[in-house]
Design an enzyme around this catalytic site. Structure first.
Site, PDB file in Angstrom:
ATOM      1  N   LYS A  11       0.857  -1.141  -0.018  1.00 47.86           N
ATOM      2  CA  LYS A  11       0.115  -0.110   0.222  1.00 47.86           C
ATOM      3  C   LYS A  11       0.997   1.102   0.107  1.00 47.86           C
ATOM      4  CE  LYS A  11      -3.530  -2.062   3.067  1.00 47.86           C
ATOM      5  NZ  LYS A  11      -4.103  -1.917   4.282  1.00 47.86           N
ATOM      6  N   HIS A  66      24.909  -9.568   4.103  1.00 46.21           N
ATOM      7  CA  HIS A  66      23.985 -10.824   4.560  1.00 46.21           C
ATOM      8  C   HIS A  66      24.861 -11.419   5.654  1.00 46.21           C
ATOM      9  CE1 HIS A  66      21.399 -14.180   4.802  1.00 46.21           C
ATOM     10  NE2 HIS A  66      21.397 -14.699   3.612  1.00 46.21           N
TER      11      HIS A  66
HETATM   12  C1  NCD Z   1      21.706 -16.250  -0.185  1.00 43.55           C
HETATM   13  C2  NCD Z   1      20.914 -15.174  -0.255  1.00 43.55           C
HETATM   14  O1  NCD Z   1      19.731 -14.777  -0.041  1.00 43.55           O
HETATM   15  O2  NCD Z   1      21.810 -14.093  -0.418  1.00 43.55           O
HETATM   16  N1  NCD Z   1      20.916 -17.270   0.057  1.00 43.55           N
HETATM   17  C3  NCD Z   1      20.727 -17.506   1.505  1.00 43.55           C
HETATM   18  O3  NCD Z   1      20.151 -16.718   2.285  1.00 43.55           O
HETATM   19  N2  NCD Z   1      21.230 -18.563   1.855  1.00 43.55           N
HETATM   20  C4  NCD Z   1      22.059 -16.800  -1.686  1.00 43.55           C
HETATM   21  C5  NCD Z   1      21.404 -16.633  -2.888  1.00 43.55           C
HETATM   22  O4  NCD Z   1      20.362 -16.335  -2.826  1.00 43.55           O
HETATM   23  O5  NCD Z   1      22.067 -16.970  -3.839  1.00 43.55           O
END
Ligand code: NCD
Length: 306
Positions: free
Chosen positions: A80, A129
């Protein structure tokens, strides 16, 4: 109150402590089974996920806590037009901690600046990440016995692969690590990571397009998927997607002690014939991710387990 947006927010001592807690959880799971009783984790996933979201949820359940959340942007008020900042303020009224994945780089940081509870970056665009890195570090420790003294090759999409970016940053904390960067020209590691992490910390690294040429030198091979969702055009993705496919034939030239890692999901880049090779460590990584997320939730919620 602390969040985790970038892996370098954790000191080396804290990384080592998280690993020690995860190893204690592996040894004594029942000690932890009620440690987050009454606490709630919110998983806010604006991008697809299997492992990261479900391992956060499994981690919270195994700590005796509860989970709420959404698994796609379309089922949240983002559809939204709600801002990340407002979503973060709202969820702070319902939960004790947030795990957020978002396609925009920096979105979890914005959430952490607006939430009154800890926010964990569960992947932001092609950037970082950090909790995959926690899984990777525990895997390296358990496979190699130490986080120092090895040659690690990163292969595939080093440009958009956020797990590669965060793991390289974390490895800069440890001694005597050599890095081999294997990618097509178009998917090379971004310059800012080379400059700010590798060069700045005096880490020896080489770049190549040829996996066969270097596979025999590696102690760890970290394979990655070409990140289709970050490409601007499908033709480029199709041209590059099968740049590297790890097959039993290629593995013949690798060390018998090699560990093959992959954050998963895998598409084509590791042949399923390798899954039964004792050098395959990628499904162990999945399990290690759950334990490290348990350790991280305990740390950020400041729960002491005796
Ligand atoms: C990874 C990501 O999301 O970056 N996956 C994960 O979290 N294990 C790698 C990917 O998506 O290729």
């Amino acid at each position: 109150m602390r969040s985790l947006i970038d892996i370098l927010e954790l000191t080396t001592k804290e990384l080592d402590e998280l690993i020690a807690v995860a190893e204690d959880i592996i040894e004594n799971p029942s000690k932890y089974s009620e440690s987050c009783k009454g606490k709630k984790l919110a998983t806010l996933f604006f991008e697809p996920s299997t492992r990261t979201r479900l391992s956060f949820e499994a981690a919270m359940y195994e700590l005796g806590g509860n989970v709420l959340g959404f698994s796609e942007a379309n089922s949240s008020s983002a559809a939204k037009g709600e801002s990340v900042a407002d979503t973060a303020k709202t969820i702070s009224c319902y939960a004790d901690i947030i795990a957020m994945r978002h396609p925009k780089e920096g979105a979890p940081l914005v959430a952490s600046m607006n939430a009154s509870i800890p926010v964990i970056n569960a992947g932001d665009g092609g950037h970082n990440h950090p909790t995959q890195t926690l899984a990777d570090l525990l895997t390296i420790k358990r496979e190699k016995g130490s986080l120092s003294n090895y040659t690690i090759g990163f292969c595939g999409d080093l440009k958009f692969g956020r797990t590669v970016h965060s793991l390289i940053a974390a490895l800069s904390r440890y001694e005597n690590i050599k890095v081999v960067l294997i990618s097509p020209e178009e998917l090379k590691l971004p310059d800012y990571i080379k400059k700010d992490i590798l060069v700045k910390n005096g880490i020896e690294f080489v770049e190549t397009t040829d996996l066969d040429k270097v596979i025999g030198e590696l102690d760890i091979l970290y394979m990655t998927r070409v990140q289709r969702e970050r490409f601007f055009n499908e033709a480029d993705y199709i041209r590059l997607k099968d740049s590297y496919i790890l097959t039993p034939k290629k593995m013949e030239n690798a060390k018998p002690t090699l560990s093959v890692m992959h954050p998963l999901p895998r598409v084509n880049e590791i042949s399923v014939a390798i899954d039964n090779d004792p050098r395959a460590a990628y499904f162990k990584q999945v399990l290690n991710g759950k334990y490290m997320r348990m350790a991280l939730i305990l740390k950020l919620l400041e729960v002491e387990v005796k």
